[in-house]
Design a protein around this motif. Structure first.
Motif, mmCIF file in Angstrom:
data_model
loop_
_atom_site.group_PDB
_atom_site.id
_atom_site.type_symbol
_atom_site.label_atom_id
_atom_site.label_comp_id
_atom_site.label_asym_id
_atom_site.label_seq_id
_atom_site.Cartn_x
_atom_site.Cartn_y
_atom_site.Cartn_z
ATOM 1 N N UNK A 92 0.896 -1.072 0.257
ATOM 2 C CA UNK A 92 0.277 0.211 0.237
ATOM 3 C C UNK A 92 0.967 1.014 -0.086
ATOM 4 N N UNK A 93 0.170 2.312 -0.409
ATOM 5 C CA UNK A 93 0.659 3.867 -0.274
ATOM 6 C C UNK A 93 0.853 4.358 1.010
ATOM 7 N N UNK A 94 1.307 4.933 1.305
ATOM 8 C CA UNK A 94 0.904 5.327 2.424
ATOM 9 C C UNK A 94 2.326 6.955 2.556
ATOM 10 N N UNK A 95 1.872 8.038 2.313
ATOM 11 C CA UNK A 95 2.290 9.471 2.667
ATOM 12 C C UNK A 95 3.875 9.121 1.104
ATOM 13 N N UNK A 96 3.300 8.808 0.238
ATOM 14 C CA UNK A 96 4.347 8.631 -1.204
ATOM 15 C C UNK A 96 5.702 7.388 -0.788
ATOM 16 N N UNK A 97 4.837 6.629 0.611
ATOM 17 C CA UNK A 97 6.124 5.259 0.379
ATOM 18 C C UNK A 97 5.136 4.602 0.735
ATOM 19 N N UNK A 98 5.872 3.451 0.300
ATOM 20 C CA UNK A 98 5.538 2.214 0.012
ATOM 21 C C UNK A 98 5.648 0.960 1.161
ATOM 22 N N UNK A 99 4.455 0.222 1.583
ATOM 23 C CA UNK A 99 4.590 -0.198 2.559
ATOM 24 C C UNK A 99 3.366 -2.083 2.063
ATOM 25 N N UNK A 100 4.612 -2.645 3.062
ATOM 26 C CA UNK A 100 4.106 -4.413 2.716
ATOM 27 C C UNK A 100 2.860 -4.297 3.830
ATOM 28 N N UNK A 101 2.417 -5.345 3.733
ATOM 29 C CA UNK A 101 0.575 -5.326 4.784
ATOM 30 C C UNK A 101 0.915 -7.056 4.914
ATOM 31 N N UNK A 102 1.620 -7.402 6.429
ATOM 32 C CA UNK A 102 1.820 -7.847 7.088
ATOM 33 C C UNK A 102 1.098 -8.453 8.087
ATOM 34 N N UNK A 103 -0.529 -7.840 8.145
ATOM 35 C CA UNK A 103 -0.897 -8.238 9.092
ATOM 36 C C UNK A 103 -2.626 -7.763 8.673
ATOM 37 N N UNK A 104 -3.527 -7.727 9.308
ATOM 38 C CA UNK A 104 -5.381 -7.544 8.529
ATOM 39 C C UNK A 104 -5.570 -8.030 10.005
ATOM 40 N N UNK A 105 -6.177 -6.866 10.659
ATOM 41 C CA UNK A 105 -6.776 -7.372 11.788
ATOM 42 C C UNK A 105 -8.514 -7.417 11.903
ATOM 43 N N UNK A 106 -8.777 -8.208 12.943
ATOM 44 C CA UNK A 106 -10.264 -8.693 12.921
ATOM 45 C C UNK A 106 -10.775 -6.977 13.671
ATOM 46 N N UNK A 107 -12.479 -7.802 13.845
ATOM 47 C CA UNK A 107 -13.131 -6.339 14.371
ATOM 48 C C UNK A 107 -12.511 -6.519 15.883
ATOM 49 N N UNK A 108 -11.758 -5.004 15.794
ATOM 50 C CA UNK A 108 -11.620 -4.235 17.278
ATOM 51 C C UNK A 108 -11.885 -3.414 17.560
#
Length: 438
Positions: A174-190
């Motif tokens: 994903x692109x955040x503030x013009x930087x590339x980040x790798x998704x390593x986790x997706x939260x469940x409902x919290x």
């Protein structure tokens, strides 16, 4: 026997419809008002970390200068970056996490989605296991990613749905503030209520959509949110005007530690005192040593997580319920004494005082049950009204199963208590006097 008494109660209701309706309405109004306020109080005062809130602590020390010092004043609520990172390196707790809120610009790769801002949480690796965040996919990062200022991210379920259509997005970027980040986790409902881990931002809103290593946020100079308290040298050459730098005399970071035994709590308290003394000897701290160590519920109480007006409303509603019960006592007394002849005949035919007392209590309980049903409707209406208010907790005002059951318990118990005196008076009726009057 209960069925018989219940049938007698229904017959009595049909004979005195107006009086019965007044009693049901009185109880319903009291129940509706009290359950509306109790539900809001229940939502706001609940344990946001059940099972662990007594082992997770928010420590406080006093890093500020003598400017504006008041003897006995509470220590700083937040931490400087220097002190937070020092405690994180020392790792004297079972787990520890430093953190701050922020916001990042998200640039979706999917067509048709315009860039948008998402709330972010900059934190360290222990944040996820310490607060037991549930994962739908993947996991949080580790200490190695903290040390390397890695470009990794954990995202919330709603953001995952928006960007990737749900499903397992671990390994995607994903692109955040013009930087590339790798998704390593997706939260469940919290959604802890309140958001105990950072009371400087909204206390009852949704949790952040993006979680990033704190070290990464500072390496990229990502934007922060929340309160900041700076003193004296803020903005001078010591930190080159950067209030987020390691040496800046500014408190803006939250810090939590997990300690699973009372012995560890005391040891950590001594560690905080020793750390404060060392910093004073080094010339960083000026004020007298002041240390606090609150568990989750203690920290919420310290910060007044439940608004004072909500507590006042609970007391006012309980007072209103009491007034309604007093009125119900009077109406029940009038109702039972009006049936003196009927009760006298029953006594003459062999009914004991205990039987008369039980019959009257069943009738009072039945009125309470009916009042509970109508009161539930009033409570739902009252909670709907709360949800229309412009407050951070408005949308949380929902009646759960526990509060639904409590509605009927309070209604029945209140009506039984209201019926005690009228029932006792009714069972004292002398049969002979009533028979003579006929």
């Amino acid at each position: 026997m209960f069925t018989y008494y219940f049938d007698l109660a229904l017959r009595s209701f049909r004979r005195n419809k107006v009086l019965t309706a007044l009693m049901v309405l009185a109880i319903a109004l009291g129940i509706g008002a009290s359950m509306t306020t109790l539900t809001v109080f229940h939502v706001l005062s609940g344990d946001p970390l059940p099972g662990k809130s007594h082992t997770v602590f928010y420590p406080q020390i006093e890093p500020r200068s003598m400017g504006g010092y008041v003897a006995g004043e509470e220590p700083s609520e937040q931490w400087t970056r220097f002190d937070a990172e020092a405690l994180l390196r020392d790792a004297k707790g079972d787990r520890q996490a430093m953190m701050s809120g922020g916001a990042v610009a998200v640039e979706p790769q999917a067509e048709g989605l315009a860039p948008f801002y998402a709330d972010a949480r900059y934190t360290s690796a222990d944040f996820f296991p310490m607060f037991e965040l549930p994962f739908a996919h993947g996991k949080g990062w580790g200490a190695a990613e903290d040390d390397a200022s890695a470009r990794v991210a954990v995202i919330s379920a709603p953001l995952n749905e928006k960007l990737f259509g749900g499903g397992d997005s671990v390994g995607k970027t994903i692109q955040l503030d013009q930087q590339t980040f790798q998704v390593i986790g997706v939260l469940d409902e919290w959604r802890p209520t309140p958001r105990f881990y950072d009371l400087t931002n909204t206390r009852y809103g949704e949790v952040e959509q993006v979680f990033l290593p704190f070290s990464t946020s500072r390496a990229l100079e990502l934007g922060t949110s929340g309160s900041m308290n700076c003193w004296d040298a803020a903005g001078d050459s010591a930190n080159d005007g950067d209030n987020y730098s390691i040496n800046a005399p500014c408190a803006w970071i939250q810090y939590w530690v997990e300690l699973d035994t009372p012995e560890k709590v005391e040891a950590y308290r001594r560690y905080l005192v020793n750390y404060s003394d060392q910093q004073r000897a080094a010339g960083r701290f000026e004020r007298p040593t002041s240390v606090r160590l609150h568990d989750v519920m203690g920290w919420l109480d310290e910060n007044g997580a439940v608004p004072g007006d909500v507590r006042l409303q609970v007391w006012l509603a309980m007072g209103f319920l009491l007034v309604c019960l007093v009125n119900t006592v009077g109406l029940l007394l009038a109702k039972f004494l009006r049936r003196s002849t009927e009760i006298g005949v029953r006594r003459a035919l062999g009914a004991s005082r205990r039987a008369i007392f039980a019959q009257c209590l069943v009738e009072a309980g039945t009125i309470g049950l009916a009042g509970g049903v109508l009161g539930l409707g009033f409570a739902l209406l009252g909670l709907w009204g709360v949800r229309q208010q412009p407050t951070g907790y408005a949308e949380l005002a929902q009646l759960d199963a526990g509060m639904l059951l409590l509605t009927f318990v309070i209604a029945v118990v209140a009506s039984l208590l209201a019926g005690m005196l009228p029932a006792w008076r009714a069972c004292q009726i002398t049969p002979a006097i009533q028979l003579k009057s006929q």
